[in-house]
Design a protein around this motif. Structure first.
Motif, mmCIF file in Angstrom:
data_model
loop_
_atom_site.group_PDB
_atom_site.id
_atom_site.type_symbol
_atom_site.label_atom_id
_atom_site.label_comp_id
_atom_site.label_asym_id
_atom_site.label_seq_id
_atom_site.Cartn_x
_atom_site.Cartn_y
_atom_site.Cartn_z
ATOM 1 N N LYS A 214 101.770 117.741 5.582
ATOM 2 C CA LYS A 214 102.941 117.376 6.383
ATOM 3 C C LYS A 214 103.206 115.878 6.304
ATOM 4 O O LYS A 214 104.363 115.441 6.178
ATOM 5 C CB LYS A 214 102.727 117.810 7.835
ATOM 6 C CG LYS A 214 102.699 119.321 8.034
ATOM 7 C CD LYS A 214 102.301 119.692 9.451
ATOM 8 C CE LYS A 214 103.309 119.203 10.469
ATOM 9 N NZ LYS A 214 102.965 119.661 11.850
ATOM 10 N N TYR A 215 102.130 115.085 6.349
ATOM 11 C CA TYR A 215 102.319 113.636 6.300
ATOM 12 C C TYR A 215 102.838 113.215 4.923
ATOM 13 O O TYR A 215 103.741 112.368 4.815
ATOM 14 C CB TYR A 215 101.010 112.905 6.608
ATOM 15 C CG TYR A 215 101.233 111.465 6.989
ATOM 16 C CD1 TYR A 215 101.308 111.089 8.332
ATOM 17 C CD2 TYR A 215 101.378 110.477 6.015
ATOM 18 C CE1 TYR A 215 101.530 109.767 8.693
ATOM 19 C CE2 TYR A 215 101.603 109.157 6.360
ATOM 20 C CZ TYR A 215 101.679 108.806 7.700
ATOM 21 O OH TYR A 215 101.912 107.491 8.050
ATOM 22 N N GLU A 218 106.530 113.776 4.426
ATOM 23 C CA GLU A 218 107.344 112.754 5.085
ATOM 24 C C GLU A 218 107.256 111.419 4.343
ATOM 25 O O GLU A 218 108.271 110.727 4.162
ATOM 26 C CB GLU A 218 106.875 112.586 6.533
ATOM 27 C CG GLU A 218 107.691 111.616 7.365
ATOM 28 C CD GLU A 218 109.122 112.072 7.615
ATOM 29 O OE1 GLU A 218 109.966 111.211 7.967
ATOM 30 O OE2 GLU A 218 109.413 113.282 7.442
ATOM 31 N N LEU A 219 106.064 111.062 3.895
ATOM 32 C CA LEU A 219 105.861 109.770 3.247
ATOM 33 C C LEU A 219 106.646 109.656 1.939
ATOM 34 O O LEU A 219 107.211 108.600 1.619
ATOM 35 C CB LEU A 219 104.372 109.557 2.985
ATOM 36 C CG LEU A 219 103.963 108.231 2.322
ATOM 37 C CD1 LEU A 219 104.270 107.052 3.251
ATOM 38 C CD2 LEU A 219 102.483 108.250 1.966
ATOM 39 N N TYR A 222 110.048 107.937 1.401
ATOM 40 C CA TYR A 222 110.239 106.487 1.482
ATOM 41 C C TYR A 222 109.505 105.706 0.393
ATOM 42 O O TYR A 222 109.788 104.526 0.183
ATOM 43 C CB TYR A 222 109.778 105.987 2.853
ATOM 44 C CG TYR A 222 110.376 106.769 3.986
ATOM 45 C CD1 TYR A 222 111.709 106.604 4.358
ATOM 46 C CD2 TYR A 222 109.623 107.720 4.686
ATOM 47 C CE1 TYR A 222 112.268 107.340 5.396
ATOM 48 C CE2 TYR A 222 110.167 108.455 5.721
ATOM 49 C CZ TYR A 222 111.491 108.267 6.065
ATOM 50 O OH TYR A 222 112.056 108.998 7.092
ATOM 51 N N ASP A 300 97.149 106.035 11.169
ATOM 52 C CA ASP A 300 97.356 105.920 12.617
ATOM 53 C C ASP A 300 97.746 104.514 13.045
ATOM 54 O O ASP A 300 98.140 104.301 14.201
ATOM 55 C CB ASP A 300 96.080 106.324 13.365
ATOM 56 C CG ASP A 300 95.797 107.810 13.269
ATOM 57 O OD1 ASP A 300 96.674 108.558 12.782
ATOM 58 O OD2 ASP A 300 94.682 108.228 13.662
ATOM 59 N N PRO A 303 103.463 103.780 13.483
ATOM 60 C CA PRO A 303 104.119 104.812 14.289
ATOM 61 C C PRO A 303 104.745 105.925 13.466
ATOM 62 O O PRO A 303 105.007 107.015 13.991
ATOM 63 C CB PRO A 303 105.190 104.027 15.071
ATOM 64 C CG PRO A 303 105.415 102.780 14.292
ATOM 65 C CD PRO A 303 104.115 102.464 13.629
ATOM 66 N N SER A 304 104.986 105.668 12.185
ATOM 67 C CA SER A 304 105.604 106.694 11.350
ATOM 68 C C SER A 304 105.254 106.475 9.886
ATOM 69 O O SER A 304 104.800 105.388 9.490
ATOM 70 C CB SER A 304 107.133 106.670 11.513
ATOM 71 O OG SER A 304 107.659 105.460 10.966
ATOM 72 N N ALA A 305 105.478 107.502 9.076
ATOM 73 C CA ALA A 305 105.251 107.392 7.636
ATOM 74 C C ALA A 305 106.203 106.381 7.015
ATOM 75 O O ALA A 305 105.856 105.701 6.039
ATOM 76 C CB ALA A 305 105.423 108.761 6.976
ATOM 77 N N LYS A 306 107.388 106.257 7.584
ATOM 78 C CA LYS A 306 108.363 105.288 7.072
ATOM 79 C C LYS A 306 107.834 103.867 7.196
ATOM 80 O O LYS A 306 107.957 103.058 6.268
ATOM 81 C CB LYS A 306 109.681 105.443 7.839
ATOM 82 C CG LYS A 306 110.773 104.489 7.385
ATOM 83 C CD LYS A 306 112.059 104.716 8.184
ATOM 84 C CE LYS A 306 113.153 103.761 7.721
ATOM 85 N NZ LYS A 306 114.422 103.982 8.487
ATOM 86 N N GLU A 307 107.213 103.548 8.315
ATOM 87 C CA GLU A 307 106.689 102.199 8.516
ATOM 88 C C GLU A 307 105.454 101.950 7.647
ATOM 89 O O GLU A 307 105.226 100.818 7.200
ATOM 90 C CB GLU A 307 106.380 101.976 9.990
ATOM 91 C CG GLU A 307 107.613 102.097 10.874
ATOM 92 C CD GLU A 307 107.508 101.256 12.136
ATOM 93 O OE1 GLU A 307 106.888 100.178 12.090
ATOM 94 O OE2 GLU A 307 108.052 101.701 13.153
#
Length: 373
Positions: A214-215, A218-219, A222, A300, A303-307
């Motif tokens: 899942k991560y 999302e990653l 970006y 961790d 806050p998000s995969a985007k960051e």
């Protein structure tokens, strides 16, 4: 005529007896003593031979009596080769300096083995694959497991059967790890290998819906990730190191989030190839029990995969900040585990040192209910 002859012979014998009587008695006594001594020697020899036979018999039964007073050798039975992967059984002393250990995969030695190491993944579907004959009173069973709760099953098979645990958990009786960080005596120069690519990931087991899948999904929105493994780009063992060493970052994503579960994905795949690990798994605090906090990036921390993707792009453009992830190597180096031979030999060493008897009532309760991190 007959009577005269008989009388004559009798008288002659009496005369001889009277003349030599002083010699006959000592000779008779001497012969009697020799006969007694010979019989006593024969009995003693038989008795000693019986004792020797009994010692040999006992030694063959429990392998614990050594007539030459040498160090007692532990016989460790490898009940099944883990995942069917064979490995050398004679390297404990020559490679690891652990003496007095005899590893064997011969199940005919079950009755004389001091311990039996049983790899859970190979017996977890059928309780009948465990040893079925009564164990010797001195024998200890070792539960060996490298998989997280996501994968293993049927732990209830093990109730009141095992004496020691052998897992990646640091609180196991026998702690096995895929690698470790060791301090060096003198500071060493660090040369970072040339990097021409950004992010790599090698994945063999694809569990849809698992946290790491899942991560990643999302990653990848970006940042570009080169994915190797099943259903992705092919990568042989021979080409692994020379391929991954070209990348600045490696996704050391574990297939399960569990206490102390830090596998080859960090140790050999990432640190071993001089790629900065981006980890997903147990907590940062748990990771920092095993590696320096400035040696890795934890998902961790963002806050998000985007960051996270934005942060990796920043490091790619800033060589000075990127190099800081290698500063720890001036004073430490990575020791990657040798795998099966080293783990089994370590088990033998622990068994030699830990002689107290214990029974684990529930491996399931220990493994599933005591996993805070």
């Amino acid at each position: 005529m007959f009577s005269l002859s008989f009388y004559s012979v009798t008288m002659m014998l009496r005369q001889i007896a009277q003349k030599y009587v002083k010699w006959i008695l000592p000779i008779f006594l001497f012969i009697s003593i020799l006969s007694f001594a010979w019989r006593r020697s024969l009995v003693t020899t038989v008795f000693l031979n019986c004792q020797e036979t009994e010692v040999v018999k006992n030694t063959s039964l429990d392998t614990k009596i050594l007539t030459d007073n040498k160090e007692t050798e532990l016989v460790i039975l490898v009940w099944v080769y883990p995942y069917g992967e064979r490995f050398p059984l004679d390297s404990c002393e020559t490679v690891y300096g652990i003496s007095g250990c005899k590893l064997t995969a011969d199940r005919q030695l079950y009755n004389v083995a001091d311990a039996v190491i049983i790899h859970h993944a190979d017996i977890m579907y059928n309780k009948e694959t465990l040893p079925q004959t009564p164990r010797p009173h001195y024998q200890r069973w070792v539960w060996f497991n490298l998989e997280p709760p996501l994968i293993i099953q049927n732990l209830h098979f093990l109730d009141n059967l095992f004496n020691l645990t052998m897992t990646f958990r640091q609180d196991s009786d026998i702690y096995v790890t895929y690698g470790r960080i060791e301090a060096v005596k003198e500071p060493q120069n660090v040369t970072i290998p040339p990097k021409s690519k950004l992010v790599a990931w090698v994945v063999s087991k694809w569990y849809p819906g698992a946290p790491r899948i899942k991560y990643y999904e999302e990653l990848k929105k970006y940042i570009s990730v080169d994915v190797y493994g099943n259903e992705h780009m092919k990568l042989s063992k021979q080409d692994f190191y020379n391929t991954i060493i070209q990348y600045k970052f490696y996704l050391a994503f574990e297939n399960s989030i569990y206490k102390d579960y830090i596998t080859e994905k960090l140790w050999s795949n990432s640190l071993g190839t001089w790629s900065v690990p981006v980890v997903l798994g147990t907590s940062r605090k748990n990771y920092e029990r095993f590696i320096p906090g400035d040696a890795f990036i934890h998902v961790d921390d963002f806050p998000s995969a985007k960051e996270l993707a934005h942060f990796l792009f920043e490091l790619d453009k800033d060589d000075e900040r990127y190099r800081k992830y290698f500063n720890w190597r001036h004073h430490h180096h990575v020791k990657v585990s040798d795998g099966w031979p080293g783990w089994y030999c370590k088990a033998c060493r622990v068994l030699k040192e830990q002689t107290e008897y214990q029974v684990i009532p529930s491996v399931e309760k220990w493994f599933l209910g005591n996993a805070s991190f």
